[in-house]
Enzyme design. Sequence first.
Site, mmCIF file in Angstrom:
data_model
loop_
_atom_site.group_PDB
_atom_site.id
_atom_site.type_symbol
_atom_site.label_atom_id
_atom_site.label_comp_id
_atom_site.label_asym_id
_atom_site.label_seq_id
_atom_site.Cartn_x
_atom_site.Cartn_y
_atom_site.Cartn_z
ATOM 1 N N LYS A 10 -16.717 -1.197 19.911
ATOM 2 C CA LYS A 10 -17.908 -0.392 19.606
ATOM 3 C C LYS A 10 -18.753 -0.132 20.864
ATOM 4 O O LYS A 10 -18.574 -0.797 21.894
ATOM 5 C CB LYS A 10 -18.737 -1.116 18.540
ATOM 6 C CG LYS A 10 -18.015 -1.269 17.202
ATOM 7 C CD LYS A 10 -18.968 -1.810 16.145
ATOM 8 C CE LYS A 10 -18.272 -1.960 14.805
ATOM 9 N NZ LYS A 10 -19.225 -2.356 13.740
ATOM 10 N N TYR A 50 -17.116 6.168 8.167
ATOM 11 C CA TYR A 50 -17.792 5.148 7.349
ATOM 12 C C TYR A 50 -18.238 5.702 5.986
ATOM 13 O O TYR A 50 -19.175 5.162 5.391
ATOM 14 C CB TYR A 50 -18.985 4.573 8.109
ATOM 15 C CG TYR A 50 -18.609 3.577 9.190
ATOM 16 C CD1 TYR A 50 -18.068 2.336 8.863
ATOM 17 C CD2 TYR A 50 -18.796 3.864 10.533
ATOM 18 C CE1 TYR A 50 -17.733 1.409 9.841
ATOM 19 C CE2 TYR A 50 -18.457 2.936 11.525
ATOM 20 C CZ TYR A 50 -17.930 1.716 11.169
ATOM 21 O OH TYR A 50 -17.599 0.799 12.143
ATOM 22 N N PHE A 58 -28.026 0.846 5.387
ATOM 23 C CA PHE A 58 -27.828 0.819 6.840
ATOM 24 C C PHE A 58 -26.949 1.969 7.344
ATOM 25 O O PHE A 58 -26.601 2.008 8.517
ATOM 26 C CB PHE A 58 -27.223 -0.526 7.270
ATOM 27 C CG PHE A 58 -25.928 -0.898 6.581
ATOM 28 C CD1 PHE A 58 -24.717 -0.396 7.028
ATOM 29 C CD2 PHE A 58 -25.933 -1.749 5.489
ATOM 30 C CE1 PHE A 58 -23.520 -0.736 6.407
ATOM 31 C CE2 PHE A 58 -24.748 -2.098 4.853
ATOM 32 C CZ PHE A 58 -23.539 -1.587 5.319
ATOM 33 N N ARG A 86 -9.008 -9.835 11.523
ATOM 34 C CA ARG A 86 -10.307 -10.271 11.002
ATOM 35 C C ARG A 86 -10.609 -11.711 11.421
ATOM 36 O O ARG A 86 -11.766 -12.062 11.674
ATOM 37 C CB ARG A 86 -10.367 -10.084 9.482
ATOM 38 C CG ARG A 86 -10.406 -8.603 9.107
ATOM 39 C CD ARG A 86 -10.357 -8.373 7.620
ATOM 40 N NE ARG A 86 -11.608 -8.675 6.963
ATOM 41 C CZ ARG A 86 -12.679 -7.881 6.948
ATOM 42 N NH1 ARG A 86 -12.652 -6.727 7.585
ATOM 43 N NH2 ARG A 86 -13.773 -8.217 6.311
ATOM 44 N N THR A 92 -18.931 -10.669 10.191
ATOM 45 C CA THR A 92 -19.662 -9.426 10.524
ATOM 46 C C THR A 92 -20.919 -9.721 11.339
ATOM 47 O O THR A 92 -21.222 -9.021 12.307
ATOM 48 C CB THR A 92 -20.053 -8.684 9.219
ATOM 49 O OG1 THR A 92 -18.864 -8.458 8.455
ATOM 50 C CG2 THR A 92 -20.726 -7.369 9.510
ATOM 51 N N ARG A 103 -16.620 -11.515 18.018
ATOM 52 C CA ARG A 103 -18.031 -11.240 17.712
ATOM 53 C C ARG A 103 -18.934 -12.386 18.185
ATOM 54 O O ARG A 103 -20.089 -12.148 18.573
ATOM 55 C CB ARG A 103 -18.191 -10.965 16.223
ATOM 56 C CG ARG A 103 -17.682 -9.556 15.863
ATOM 57 C CD ARG A 103 -17.612 -9.370 14.386
ATOM 58 N NE ARG A 103 -17.378 -7.984 14.004
ATOM 59 C CZ ARG A 103 -16.934 -7.629 12.805
ATOM 60 N NH1 ARG A 103 -16.675 -8.543 11.892
ATOM 61 N NH2 ARG A 103 -16.745 -6.358 12.523
ATOM 62 N N ASN A 113 -22.092 -5.391 16.664
ATOM 63 C CA ASN A 113 -21.192 -6.552 16.515
ATOM 64 C C ASN A 113 -19.850 -6.372 17.237
ATOM 65 O O ASN A 113 -18.847 -6.944 16.841
ATOM 66 C CB ASN A 113 -21.024 -6.933 15.037
ATOM 67 C CG ASN A 113 -20.373 -5.843 14.214
ATOM 68 O OD1 ASN A 113 -20.129 -4.749 14.727
ATOM 69 N ND2 ASN A 113 -20.076 -6.141 12.968
ATOM 70 N N HIS A 116 -14.789 -3.447 15.330
ATOM 71 C CA HIS A 116 -14.501 -3.160 13.913
ATOM 72 C C HIS A 116 -13.080 -3.601 13.600
ATOM 73 O O HIS A 116 -12.209 -3.575 14.466
ATOM 74 C CB HIS A 116 -14.625 -1.651 13.656
ATOM 75 C CG HIS A 116 -14.061 -1.232 12.330
ATOM 76 N ND1 HIS A 116 -14.738 -1.387 11.148
ATOM 77 C CD2 HIS A 116 -12.855 -0.694 12.001
ATOM 78 C CE1 HIS A 116 -13.986 -0.960 10.147
ATOM 79 N NE2 HIS A 116 -12.834 -0.523 10.636
ATOM 80 N N GLU A 127 -7.421 4.333 8.085
ATOM 81 C CA GLU A 127 -8.302 4.381 9.258
ATOM 82 C C GLU A 127 -7.519 4.737 10.517
ATOM 83 O O GLU A 127 -8.011 5.458 11.381
ATOM 84 C CB GLU A 127 -9.029 3.043 9.419
ATOM 85 C CG GLU A 127 -10.034 2.792 8.297
ATOM 86 C CD GLU A 127 -10.788 1.481 8.453
ATOM 87 O OE1 GLU A 127 -10.502 0.713 9.406
ATOM 88 O OE2 GLU A 127 -11.664 1.228 7.620
HETATM 89 P P1 CMP Z 1 -17.700 -2.869 10.556
HETATM 90 O O1 CMP Z 1 -16.593 -3.865 10.539
HETATM 91 O O2 CMP Z 1 -17.616 -1.776 11.549
HETATM 92 O O3 CMP Z 1 -17.833 -2.203 9.093
HETATM 93 C C1 CMP Z 1 -19.058 -1.731 8.566
HETATM 94 C C2 CMP Z 1 -20.207 -2.024 9.477
HETATM 95 O O4 CMP Z 1 -21.469 -1.899 8.905
HETATM 96 C C3 CMP Z 1 -20.133 -3.480 9.902
HETATM 97 O O5 CMP Z 1 -19.063 -3.653 10.801
HETATM 98 C C4 CMP Z 1 -21.521 -3.709 10.475
HETATM 99 O O6 CMP Z 1 -21.601 -3.440 11.861
HETATM 100 C C5 CMP Z 1 -22.338 -2.677 9.702
HETATM 101 N N1 CMP Z 1 -23.306 -3.341 8.849
HETATM 102 C C6 CMP Z 1 -23.063 -4.113 7.779
HETATM 103 N N2 CMP Z 1 -24.226 -4.556 7.249
HETATM 104 C C7 CMP Z 1 -25.214 -4.058 8.021
HETATM 105 C C8 CMP Z 1 -26.613 -4.170 8.000
HETATM 106 N N3 CMP Z 1 -27.240 -4.887 7.057
HETATM 107 N N4 CMP Z 1 -27.329 -3.515 8.955
HETATM 108 C C9 CMP Z 1 -26.685 -2.783 9.910
HETATM 109 N N5 CMP Z 1 -25.339 -2.640 9.969
HETATM 110 C C10 CMP Z 1 -24.615 -3.277 9.042
#
Ligand code: CMP
Length: 138
Positions: A10, A50, A58, A86, A92, A103, A113, A116, A127
Amino acid sequence: MNEVTLAIIKPDAYRSGNSGKIIDRIILEGFSINGMKQIHLSKKEAEGFYEVHRERPFFDELTSFMSSGKCVVLSLERENAVLKWREVIGATNPEEADDGTIRDQFGTNTGSNAVHGSDSPENGKLESNYFFPQKDLL
Ligand code: CMP
């Protein structure tokens, strides 16, 4: 059984110069990199990727962040690729990620983070197809 998963380095991890270390880790963990490219997503492309999160509070923050700079997208293949990736990236929220996960090492907060990973084998294929036509996968 070999599976496909999509990884994204990212904009936060790209900006902080950690792409190379993350790619090294991907290779060390036994993934085959079948597709890899640098991209700068438009807001619309980030929204498309997304889409399942569109109704989440969010969504705007997430898609603005993902279109804020360059990313590296990688189509990865390995036995149990989805679960394995994962495990390697961790929770996350980087504050909850196990020691030594990507992460934990490179993430800042739930939004920024670092990486992905797809959440199911079905989404791994979908994806990967979002970024890579089959003919571009080696
Ligand atoms: P990712 O694995 O890219 O998949 C969905 C993304 O949404 C996740 O990683 C986070 O970076 C993001 N995400 C999930 N919850 C929140 C949150 N509460 N606020 C901001 N971003 C979020």
